[in-house]
Design a protein around this motif. Structure first.
Motif, short mmCIF file in Angstrom:
data_model
loop_
_atom_site.label_atom_id
_atom_site.label_comp_id
_atom_site.label_asym_id
_atom_site.label_seq_id
_atom_site.Cartn_x
_atom_site.Cartn_y
_atom_site.Cartn_z
N LEU A 77 86.96 57.50 -74.15
CA LEU A 77 86.56 57.08 -75.48
C LEU A 77 87.72 57.25 -76.46
O LEU A 77 88.73 57.90 -76.14
N SER A 78 87.57 56.67 -77.64
CA SER A 78 88.62 56.71 -78.67
C SER A 78 89.97 56.29 -78.09
O SER A 78 91.02 56.83 -78.42
N THR A 79 89.92 55.31 -77.22
CA THR A 79 91.10 54.85 -76.50
C THR A 79 91.23 53.34 -76.63
O THR A 79 90.32 52.60 -76.25
N ALA A 80 92.34 52.88 -77.16
CA ALA A 80 92.57 51.45 -77.32
C ALA A 80 93.44 50.92 -76.19
O ALA A 80 94.39 51.58 -75.76
N LEU A 93 97.57 51.46 -72.37
CA LEU A 93 96.80 52.14 -73.41
C LEU A 93 97.68 52.41 -74.62
O LEU A 93 98.92 52.34 -74.54
N ALA A 94 97.05 52.73 -75.75
CA ALA A 94 97.77 52.90 -77.00
C ALA A 94 98.85 53.97 -76.91
O ALA A 94 99.89 53.86 -77.54
N GLY A 95 98.63 55.00 -76.12
CA GLY A 95 99.62 56.06 -75.98
C GLY A 95 100.76 55.72 -75.04
O GLY A 95 101.67 56.54 -74.84
N GLY A 96 100.70 54.53 -74.43
CA GLY A 96 101.77 54.12 -73.51
C GLY A 96 101.41 54.24 -72.05
O GLY A 96 102.12 53.71 -71.19
N GLU A 97 100.31 54.93 -71.73
CA GLU A 97 99.91 55.07 -70.33
C GLU A 97 99.52 53.72 -69.74
O GLU A 97 98.88 52.90 -70.40
#
Length: 407
Positions: A77-80, A93-97
């Motif tokens: 959740l809370s993951t773009a 994913l938004a964090g680069g993963e």
């Protein structure tokens, strides 16, 4: 991840897809990714019982909180998701993963259309799509509050009914001549206009909004409509950004075949975002209603697993406004029907309306405060055969007889 099935979009469609994959025996990783902080929930209550305060928050969720852990679903959740690469079979994913996938389901849903006028994005202007939107709206619905609703579609009318139940003063502004005119046509749209006027709603048709101010909505003719709260409900748009950037076929949603497969063989789509080929109608259709998000994922899951599955259910949706309950079954395009046949008491709002093609085929049926008739209406829609309009209008003729005769 080996044999990973990734689902982008953690709404009803995404949650039901995860459920179906496990029910169909998929033992590999299932990753369900959602931008919201809440676990998957259903949206109809947001403009109905939850907005009215008749249902608590726990009632809206698709699964209990422990379901995802118990079924080994990796719920993020809370993951773009910022990118999809079908060729490399990865999502970013938004964090680069980056996550690899064997099959991918896009269940990204839709977003409310913004009104392109000054003040349309002001903090006090409300749009209803997420649970926090419903909660803000419910807080604004206090006795005596002047509520202005822009748009007389399903969301606008359901919200108007909720606001009147809270003893608000309600004004609905609509550019068309009647509510739901494009969806229902003039004959049935009038029923909803009469319903809301009977409950004290100030309906204003043929008007244009020019500006939304802190205390009023300014119309194109200069009229200022006082407002303590403003809700904009002018439709939704499918969230196709990821699909477009990935090079998938997009046309009024993500285009899919009847198996819910997109233009890439390992990527599928379901729910509001899917413009899926429908075998019954011989063309792609995109349906923005709960039943699609509920039922399409099981077909998508089977297709993702390489099994033969086709989505050909007749479209269905429902609404509850004041003392009116309605179910609509079928698909009648705007302007695509020849006439409407009524059975029952229209003035008393206890009737069934049928949309007929020129050759007498039933395209759609809507039962208003008449229950347990969806199955024969669905059968009439599926049959593709003409039905005698006189018998269709006669309450003495059982619908099951007409459905059997048409099958």
């Amino acid at each position: 991840m080996d044999d990973a099935f990734v689902i982008v979009g953690a709404g009803l469609a995404g949650a039901k897809a995860a459920e179906a994959l496990r029910a169909e025996g998929h033992a590999g990783p299932v990753v369900l990714i959602g931008e919201e902080g809440e676990r998957p929930y259903e949206r109809p209550p947001l403009s109905k019982d939850y907005l009215l305060g008749r249902a608590g928050r726990e009632k809206i969720f698709v699964h209990p909180a422990d379901w995802y852990r118990e079924h080994d679903v990796d719920l993020r959740l809370s993951t773009a998701v910022t990118a999809v690469d079908p060729a490399a079979r990865t999502v970013t994913l938004a964090g680069g993963e980056r996550l690899g996938f064997t099959r991918l389901l896009l269940a990204t849903g839709s977003s409310p259309r913004r009104i392109p006028v000054p003040g349309g994005d002001a903090e006090h202007v409300l749009y209803l799509r997420r649970v926090e939107d419903s909660e803000r709206l419910r807080a604004a619905f206090r006795p005596g509050a002047r509520v202005v609703i822009v748009g007389a579609g399903w969301i606008g009318l359901e919200a108007a009914a909720a606001a009147r139940a809270a003893d608000c003063e309600v004004t609905v502004l609509e550019a068309a001549e009647l509510p739901l005119l494009r969806v229902l046509g003039r004959e049935v749209a009038q029923v909803f206009a009469d319903l809301h006027r009977a409950h004290g709603v100030d309906l204003r048709f043929g008007v244009q909004v020019a500006e939304i101010r802190p205390d009023a909505v300014l119309l194109g003719d200069g009229t200022a409509v006082p407002a303590d709260a403003v809700l904009v409900g002018v439709g939704i748009s499918p969230d196709t950004g990821l699909a477009e950037a990935a090079g998938l076929a997009v046309d009024n949603g993500v285009r899919t075949d009847e198996h819910l497969r997109t233009s890439h063989p390992d990527v599928f789509a379901a729910g509001d975002v899917a413009n899926a080929f429908h075998p019954l109608y011989g063309r792609p259709i995109r349906v923005e209603h709960w039943a699609n998000a509920l039922n399409q994922p099981a077909v998508a899951a089977r297709s993702m697993l390489g099994r033969d599955a086709v989505y050909d259910r007749v479209p269905y949706f429902f609404t509850d406004q004041y003392d009116l309950g309605m179910e609509y079954t079928g698909y009648a395009e705007p302007g695509g029907y020849d006439r409407v046949v009524f059975r029952g008491d229209v003035a008393g709002r206890e009737f069934i309306a049928f949309w007929l093609a020129a050759d007498g085929r039933v395209l759609a049926g809507m039962n208003v405060n008449v229950w347990d008739v969806v199955d024969p209406i669905r059968a009439l829609c599926r049959s593709g055969r003409p039905v005698d309009a006189g018998r269709l209008a006669d309450p003495a003729v059982p619908l099951t007889d007409l459905a059997d005769a048409a099958s």
